[in-house]
Every structure is written in C-alpha cells, then in structure tokens.
Design a protein around this motif. Structure first.
Motif: not given
Length: 320
Positions: A55-61, A64-70
């Motif tokens: 899942y996170i390999s396709f996001f900027h995650w 320590l950050s709450s912002a997740t961007q596809f």
C-alpha cells in the motif's frame, strides 16, 4: 454427498453417507479452534505488514507524518533513476551468483565426505559440529570475522603471508570487502545445507549402491549416474534456499562494514546490497515509501527467480 461401495456376496452395494455428521462437525470446529492462535499470529505479523508495504509503496508516507498522498508509480520511477539503487541490485545479483554454486558444491562435498561417518557410532557429534556455526549469532561471529580480516594483525593475512602471498586490505578494499563478507556468510550457512544434503543421501537406497559396486562401477560413475539424479530434489531445495537467503543478506554485511557507527555498505558502496539500502532508506534517511518500493521490487525479483528455478527443475529434477 459422499458414498462408498461394499461387497455383499457378488454384488457391489453403494453405501451412502450423510455429508453432515455431528461428530465430524465437532472435529472440524475443534481443529480450527486449535489452529486459530497460529492463524491469527500469522495474519497479523505476515499478511498485514505485507499488505501495508504494498500500500505505502504507491503513496508518499512517513512514519511521523499524518499527510499521505497517492503518487502512483512515482516511487518506482525515482528508484530506477537512482544509480545507487541499480548498483545495489547489481551487487545483490553478484553476491547471489557467487554464493549459490559455492554453497551447493561445498555443502555437497562435505556431505559426501561425512555420509559414512554420521551413520556410524557417535555420528551425532559430527552432525552437531557441522551445524554449530549456523546456530551462532550472526552479528557476534561477524565481529570475530572483522578481527580475522584485520589488515594489521588478522589471521587471514597471516595465512597469506605464510603462503608467500601479498597481504590484502580486505574490508577496507572496494575489491575484497564483498568477498570477505561472502566467506563469513558461507562459513555461517554451510552447516545447514550440509545437514540437508546428509538427509537426502540417507534416503538413497543402499541396495542400488551395493549393486553398482558389485557390477564394478567406479565411484565417479556411481556419483554421476545414481547419487546425483536421486539427490536432485534435495539439490533443488538447497538452490532455492540459498537464492532467497543470498538476496536477503543483511546482518553480516551490516556488522562487518560499519554497523551502528555508520558507513555500512562500504567502502564506496561496494557492499551495499538491496536489503541494506532498503534499511538505510527507511530508518536512516526516513523515506519509508521508497524503502517499501525497494522491498516490493526485491520480493518480485526473488519470486521471478523461484519460478524460473521451478520451471527448470520440472525438466531436470528426478522424483522417484
């Protein structure tokens, strides 16, 4: 509905049995109840982390950050544009290509030498002696190998000097650092593969070997015509195991080339494998999405190699 047949005189009478029986239902529930703790642990610690990694390999995650961007395939495009990542894949491939034949040939040779000894009295002592390096902690033994490869007072250079060969810088050389790590890995893992080969040799019928001996076959022909074909399933298993372990090599490289003091993978990135770069990207540079993409690529490489080896084994491996 399941049924079975019973002979009554000369007639065959089908016996019909209900698909549901209280006792069978109770046994099934009991079996699932006993398996459920292991299934829950396996699901939580294997499937959930694996799914989250994909899942996170396709996001900027970030952890320590709450912002997740596809970001789609951006992480993968970034990786393949990085020379260090491509070099880490090349280093991992080189490490694996050297380790697999060295592991298989040495383990098989040692198993052939020990196959008569381990079946004799006190053979368990030999098996324990061979297997002992594999159960020792990797980090602890790697530190000992760092001392062995010390260019000033190490045992490796003492042996080379005794043989009138030039001393080497080993872990401080871009050419010899990775071979030094390979020697440590080979020493640590060889015992496991020797034990696997000894188990495979024990399953070869002794009658075949005795008949070949009575027919006057030489040891070379017995090895090529009887032992190698009958041992091919075991050899295939060892190749698969060595491939996976070599691509995932991390602890010995981390401990021998820098460890917690920084610089692991050196000198000059000569020992930076894909596993080590994944760790550094995640926990040192704090790029968890890129590290997840690296781990996913590593998984796909190992999966592709395993499928290729399976395809080859279907044509070469002899199953009795």
């Amino acid at each position: 509905m399941r049924s079975r047949r019973a002979n009554v005189g000369d007639d065959v009478v089908p016996i019909r049995r209900s698909w549901w029986r209280p006792s069978q239902f109770s046994e099934t529930i009991s079996a699932y109840a006993l398996l459920s703790p292991a299934l829950v642990v396996f699901f939580l610690f294997f499937f959930v982390p694996t799914g989250f990694l994909v899942y996170i390999s396709f996001f900027h995650w970030g952890i320590l950050s709450s912002a997740t961007q596809f970001v789609g395939l951006k992480n993968f495009r970034t990786l393949f544009a990085q020379p260090l990542f491509l070099r880490s894949i090349e280093t991992s491939a080189y490490y694996t290509i050297v380790m697999i034949p060295a592991t298989v040939m040495l383990a098989l040779a040692i198993a052939m030498l020990l196959r008569e000894v381990v079946t004799a009295r006190r053979g368990g002592v030999w098996r324990a002696a061979v297997f002992l390096p594999h159960v020792t902690p990797v980090v602890a033994t790697s530190i000992i190998w760092v001392w062995i490869f010390n260019p000033q007072f190490g045992l490796a250079n003492a042996v080379l000097t005794f043989l009138h060969l030039p001393a080497l810088n080993w872990l401080e050389s871009v050419h010899w650092a990775l071979p030094a790590v390979m020697i440590d890995s080979l020493w640590h893992s060889l015992g496991l593969y020797v034990i696997v080969f000894l188990a495979g040799l024990a399953n070869i019928p002794r009658e075949l070997l005795e008949v070949a001996s009575l027919e006057g076959a030489s040891r070379k022909h017995v090895f090529r015509r009887i032992i190698l074909p009958l041992l091919s399933p075991t050899t295939f298993f060892v190749v698969i195991l060595a491939t996976v372990n070599s691509w995932q090599a991390f602890s010995q490289i981390y401990a021998m080339t820098g460890g917690p003091h920084g610089g692991a993978g050196g000198p000059a990135f000569s020992t930076t494998t894909d596993s080590l770069l994944t760790y550094q990207t995640a926990f040192i540079y704090d790029h968890f999405s890129l590290a997840a993409a690296m781990a996913l690529i590593l998984f796909l490489i190992i999966l592709a190699l395993t499928l290729i080896q399976k395809w080859v084994s279907n044509r070469l491996v002899f199953y009795r």
